[in-house]
Design a protein around this motif. Structure first.
Motif, short mmCIF file in Angstrom:
data_model
loop_
_atom_site.label_atom_id
_atom_site.label_comp_id
_atom_site.label_asym_id
_atom_site.label_seq_id
_atom_site.Cartn_x
_atom_site.Cartn_y
_atom_site.Cartn_z
N ARG A 29 0.75 -1.29 0.15
CA ARG A 29 -0.10 -0.07 0.11
C ARG A 29 1.03 1.00 -0.10
NH1 ARG A 29 -3.37 -2.18 4.37
NH2 ARG A 29 -3.03 -3.81 2.89
N SER A 30 0.37 2.31 -0.35
CA SER A 30 1.25 3.52 -0.99
C SER A 30 1.52 4.15 0.46
CB SER A 30 0.64 4.36 -1.83
OG SER A 30 -0.90 4.86 -1.18
N LEU A 337 -3.73 5.06 0.42
CA LEU A 337 -4.18 3.85 -0.31
C LEU A 337 -4.39 4.29 -1.87
CD1 LEU A 337 -6.81 2.78 2.61
CD2 LEU A 337 -4.76 1.53 1.77
N TYR A 338 -3.63 3.87 -2.67
CA TYR A 338 -3.46 4.39 -4.05
C TYR A 338 -4.54 4.13 -4.65
CZ TYR A 338 -1.65 5.52 -8.62
OH TYR A 338 -1.38 6.05 -9.76
N LYS A 341 -7.99 -1.43 -5.39
CA LYS A 341 -7.43 -2.63 -4.85
C LYS A 341 -6.80 -2.46 -3.34
CE LYS A 341 -4.24 -6.70 -5.75
NZ LYS A 341 -3.59 -7.15 -6.85
N GLN A 342 -6.28 -1.46 -3.38
CA GLN A 342 -5.45 -1.22 -1.89
C GLN A 342 -6.65 -0.76 -0.88
OE1 GLN A 342 -2.19 1.39 -1.83
NE2 GLN A 342 -1.21 0.26 -3.33
N ARG A 345 -8.90 -4.09 -0.24
CA ARG A 345 -7.94 -4.72 0.91
C ARG A 345 -8.17 -4.23 2.48
NH1 ARG A 345 -5.16 -9.86 2.13
NH2 ARG A 345 -4.47 -9.46 4.32
N ALA A 346 -7.92 -2.98 2.20
CA ALA A 346 -7.80 -2.00 3.70
C ALA A 346 -8.95 -2.15 4.51
CB ALA A 346 -7.17 -0.76 3.47
#
Length: 463
Positions: A29-30, A337-338, A341-342, A345-346
């Motif tokens: 994650r970003s 959270l870019y 998808k991120q 998931r988060a």
């Protein structure tokens, strides 16, 4: 702290301490890249996950990620840890804990029994080893129920926060959004407003207006103005009809200081709200919001990955018996959270960890307009969270919050999730919707060419 290592093929990966291992084991994650904490490659991430899986759960009671003497959240976690509840799983490694959670023996009763013995770091660690389906399956088994004027979190039900924000706090605009939301069955979690003008007189004005609406139409729900906790305390002292106390919280003492709060202040606020005795079926009076990246954004993360910091915020929340908690998962932005998808998931990680720790966890399924995400990503997350037993989601006109300028879930989205997954509102609120002929007995909305007759009669009777 001890160092750790794991060999993959001919290469041995070294991790300098437990928090480095936790960070490297985290799915990409970003925010962790921004902080310089993330694994440099997928292979290093897998090596960290394998090393983490082999560690005993008890290591998190022996090695604090943030020193006990430096952080009141760490002290809260350690001092309130229930060793008797932990005993049935004390012999497990992190990997064994994952297997136990997924097994049939870990039913709702067993999960509730061990919950006080699970620390946030344990929950975060095991989540890092889980696929999406694992996060959903375990969270689905966690039943957490709270109550104020209705009962939140019962199996087979999903509540909604009716969020009628307005860029100028215009009373007519707020009332129109409230009416719109009620007619779609939204608002059983809370009717909660983020004020555009954030001061004590404005808080009192809005909370009084919401109280009058709830009282006039006999709605079994609660209101909240999402202002700073000190404003709510001041409003209570001036006699305002406050139902719930709101506050954003984080997982470190320093990050909470950035919010202008500490544990003592939260306790003061809870006691003030309890003194009003406004609940009819329960006395859970706190509403907390969290979000991955909040500690990093305040430079208050102590080198701990953002998901573990987020899980630590749940220790703060559960100390105050909240009615509602939610992760504003995509709101902080793509720096943390870019993309879709991120965010997906988060959101599932946050819901899983909080439910495992015994919290009534919801999620603001949302994104900002500069993130690499769109409403299709939010449809995916909403559906997955509904399957996982998410306590509540947001309900906003058209998915677009015109005051906060972000995209979230609409009244229609919540209705979709309830219909496709066979979910219902809180029972007291559902009964009110049926009395008002807004819902039929099978939870279908009765909107046609006008207002439901019983609701229209109520409007006329009270106008």
């Amino acid at each position: 702290m001890s160092s750790f290592s794991h060999t993959v093929g001919s290469r041995t990966y070294q991790f300098r301490d437990l928090k480095d291992l936790m960070a490297k084991a985290t799915p990409a994650r970003s925010g962790d890249y921004l902080a310089g904490l993330a694994a440099a490659s997928a292979e290093e991430r897998v090596a960290a996950q394998m090393a983490l899986a082999a560690l005993p759960l008890s290591i998190f009671l022996q090695q604090a990620l943030i020193p006990y003497e430096d952080d009141e959240v760490t002290r809260l976690i350690i001092d309130r840890h229930d060793r008797a509840a932990f005993a049935p799983i004390a012999h497990l490694t992190v990997g064994d804990f994952r297997n136990w959670l997924l097994g049939d023996g870990a039913d709702s009763a067993a999960l509730a029994a061990v919950s006080p013995g699970i620390t946030p770091e344990m929950a975060a660690a095991v989540s890092k080893l889980m696929r999406v389906q694992d996060l959903i399956l375990v969270a689905k088994k966690c039943h957490v129920t709270t109550a104020f004027r209705n009962t939140i979190g019962l199996p087979g039900r999903m509540s909604t926060r009716l969020q009628p924000n307005h860029p100028t706090d215009d009373a007519t605009g707020i009332a129109a959004s409230v009416l719109d939301g009620l007619l779609y069955g939204s608002g059983d979690a809370v009717i909660g407003i983020n004020p555009a003008t954030d001061n004590v007189p404005q808080v009192i004005k809005i909370v009084t207006m919401l109280d009058e609406i709830i009282d006039r139409y006999g709605i079994p729900t609660q209101s909240c103005v999402l202002t700073h906790v000190t404003n709510t305390i001041a409003a209570i002292e001036r006699g305002a009809p406050v139902d719930l106390v709101f506050q954003s919280i984080a997982g470190t003492e320093a990050a909470n200081a950035g919010f202008g709060i500490n544990l003592a202040l939260l306790d003061e606020a809870r006691q003030a709200a309890l003194s009003l005795r406004r609940g009819s079926v329960g006395n859970n009076v706190m509403y907390f919001e969290t979000g991955q990246g909040s500690a990093l954004s305040a430079n208050a993360h102590h080198g701990v990955d953002q998901q573990t910091c987020e899980a630590r915020a749940y220790a703060v929340a559960r100390a105050f018996a909240p009615l509602l908690v939610n992760s504003v998962v995509g709101f902080i932005g793509p720096e943390y959270l870019y993309d879709g998808k991120q965010i997906v998931r988060a959101g599932l990680e946050d819901h899983f960890c909080a439910k495992l720790l015994g919290l009534p966890m919801g999620c603001d399924v949302c994104y900002t307009n500069h993130a690499e995400a769109d409403q299709n990503d939010m449809d995916i997350l909403l559906t997955l969270l509904g399957t996982a037993g998410c306590t509540f989601v947001m309900g906003i006109p058209g998915s677009d919050d015109i005051m906060l300028n972000y995209q979230t879930t609409s009244f229609h989205d919540a209705l979709y999730a309830r219909r496709v997954l066979g979910l219902k509102p809180a029972p007291e609120f559902e009964a009110w919707l049926q009395r008002m002929e807004i819902f039929t007995r099978d939870a279908q909305v009765t909107l046609g060419n006008g207002l439901p007759p019983a609701f229209e009669r109520a409007l006329l009777r009270l106008s």
